[in-house]
Write an enzyme that holds these catalytic residues in place. Structure first.
Site, PDB file in Angstrom:
ATOM      1  N   GLU A   1      37.274  97.363  50.273  1.00  0.00           N
ATOM      2  CA  GLU A   1      36.994  97.441  48.836  1.00  0.00           C
ATOM      3  C   GLU A   1      36.239  96.211  48.365  1.00  0.00           C
ATOM      4  O   GLU A   1      35.329  96.290  47.521  1.00  0.00           O
ATOM      5  CB  GLU A   1      38.309  97.582  48.062  1.00  0.00           C
ATOM      6  CG  GLU A   1      38.157  98.241  46.703  1.00  0.00           C
ATOM      7  CD  GLU A   1      37.795  99.715  46.783  1.00  0.00           C
ATOM      8  OE1 GLU A   1      36.591 100.030  46.604  1.00  0.00           O
ATOM      9  OE2 GLU A   1      38.683 100.543  47.012  1.00  0.00           O
TER      10      GLU A   1
ATOM     11  N   CYS B   1      40.188 107.967  53.504  1.00  0.00           N
ATOM     12  CA  CYS B   1      39.510 106.944  52.701  1.00  0.00           C
ATOM     13  C   CYS B   1      40.250 106.690  51.390  1.00  0.00           C
ATOM     14  O   CYS B   1      41.337 106.145  51.391  1.00  0.00           O
ATOM     15  CB  CYS B   1      38.059 107.346  52.494  1.00  0.00           C
ATOM     16  SG  CYS B   1      37.002 105.973  51.977  1.00  0.00           S
ATOM     17  N   HIS B   2      39.703 107.102  50.243  1.00  0.00           N
ATOM     18  CA  HIS B   2      40.402 106.960  48.969  1.00  0.00           C
ATOM     19  C   HIS B   2      41.258 108.182  48.646  1.00  0.00           C
ATOM     20  O   HIS B   2      41.997 108.179  47.664  1.00  0.00           O
ATOM     21  CB  HIS B   2      39.411 106.706  47.830  1.00  0.00           C
ATOM     22  CG  HIS B   2      38.785 105.339  47.893  1.00  0.00           C
ATOM     23  ND1 HIS B   2      37.637 105.087  48.588  1.00  0.00           N
ATOM     24  CD2 HIS B   2      39.165 104.146  47.349  1.00  0.00           C
ATOM     25  CE1 HIS B   2      37.319 103.806  48.479  1.00  0.00           C
ATOM     26  NE2 HIS B   2      38.225 103.214  47.745  1.00  0.00           N
TER      27      HIS B   2
END
Length: 250
Positions: A186, A155-156
């Site tokens: 996002e 993910c991030h």
């Protein structure tokens, strides 16, 4: 005879486990979502699901963070109906509903890279701020990868790999196939103007090959000893590919 066979089997398992180097599971220390006044941190399932996969595969896992100490949890991710989440929270969570998180993590500056077989970065929006800014994170990750270890993120979490260079000066992700939280995702969570940069754009700028899937669907990619997952739904798959990478010969 049965007891002897059982004892020999147990011994073989213990020896097999002893041959496996432990793994680092890295959480963010960053707790503020930009200038919104809202809390953030690591995303529970992106730590809990990999932790479950790694431990079931026989690996010891050490929780770490750029600064060490408290690792804040994104309160939106505190979903304890999920069994892996509940187990992780029971073992490591501080139980504080007002300021949830993991009370103790090891600082990456205290890590001996040669002791670990791989490093995996849990996501959560907090990682967008402190992961790319940590010199210790870059040093440990580059060392583990250069020693033949596996690097993973979901993910991030891939924010840890932004502008991360190997000892020869090359970017770790240049020319690699990757899955990261996409610009579309996002935008859908309405944080395009809040995060310090967009992951997909950053990886494209570094020469990585983005392998996207439908927004918020499972998508994880292994390119040699680099494993990445697109979003929370991809955490378990990314962890499974990470374990695959630990034993692969490529």
């Amino acid at each position: 005879m049965k007891r002897i066979i059982a004892a020999l089997f147990a011994l073989s398992l213990s020896v097999f486990a002893a041959d496996k180097k432990p793994l680092l599971l890295v959480l963010t220390n960053h707790a503020e979502l930009g200038e919104t006044g809202k809390p953030t941190g690591f995303y529970l399932s992106e730590a809990a699901h990999p932790h479950e996969v790694f431990t079931k595969a026989g690996y010891k896992v050490k929780l770490a963070s750029p600064e060490g100490g408290f690792a804040p949890l994104d309160p939106k991710s505190l979903e304890l109906e999920d069994e892996a989440n509940a187990a992780f929270w029971k073992n490591f969570g501080n139980g504080d509903k007002d300021k949830p998180g993991v009370a103790e993590t090891m600082a990456l500056s205290d890590v001996g890279p040669g002791e670990y077989g791989g490093i995996f970065f849990a996501g959560g929006h907090g990682s967008m701020w402190d992961f790319p800014a940590s010199a210790e994170l870059r040093a440990v990750t580059a060392s583990i990868y250069s020693r033949g270890g596996v690097v993973g993120a979901v993910c991030h979490g891939p924010a840890a790999l932004v502008n991360l260079k190997l000892p020869d000066g090359s970017l770790l992700v240049s020319g690699k196939k990757v899955a990261v939280f996409t610009n579309e995702e996002e935008e859908k969570v309405e944080l395009t103007e809040v995060v310090p940069f967009l992951l997909q754009t950053a990886f494209e700028d570094m020469g990585a090959e983005i392998v996207p899937a439908e927004a918020f669907s499972e998508n994880a990619v292994r390119d040699g000893r680099l494993v990445t997952g697109q979003n929370p739904a991809s955490a378990k798959k990314a962890a499974q590919l990470f374990v695959e990478g630990l034993t692969a010969e490529d």
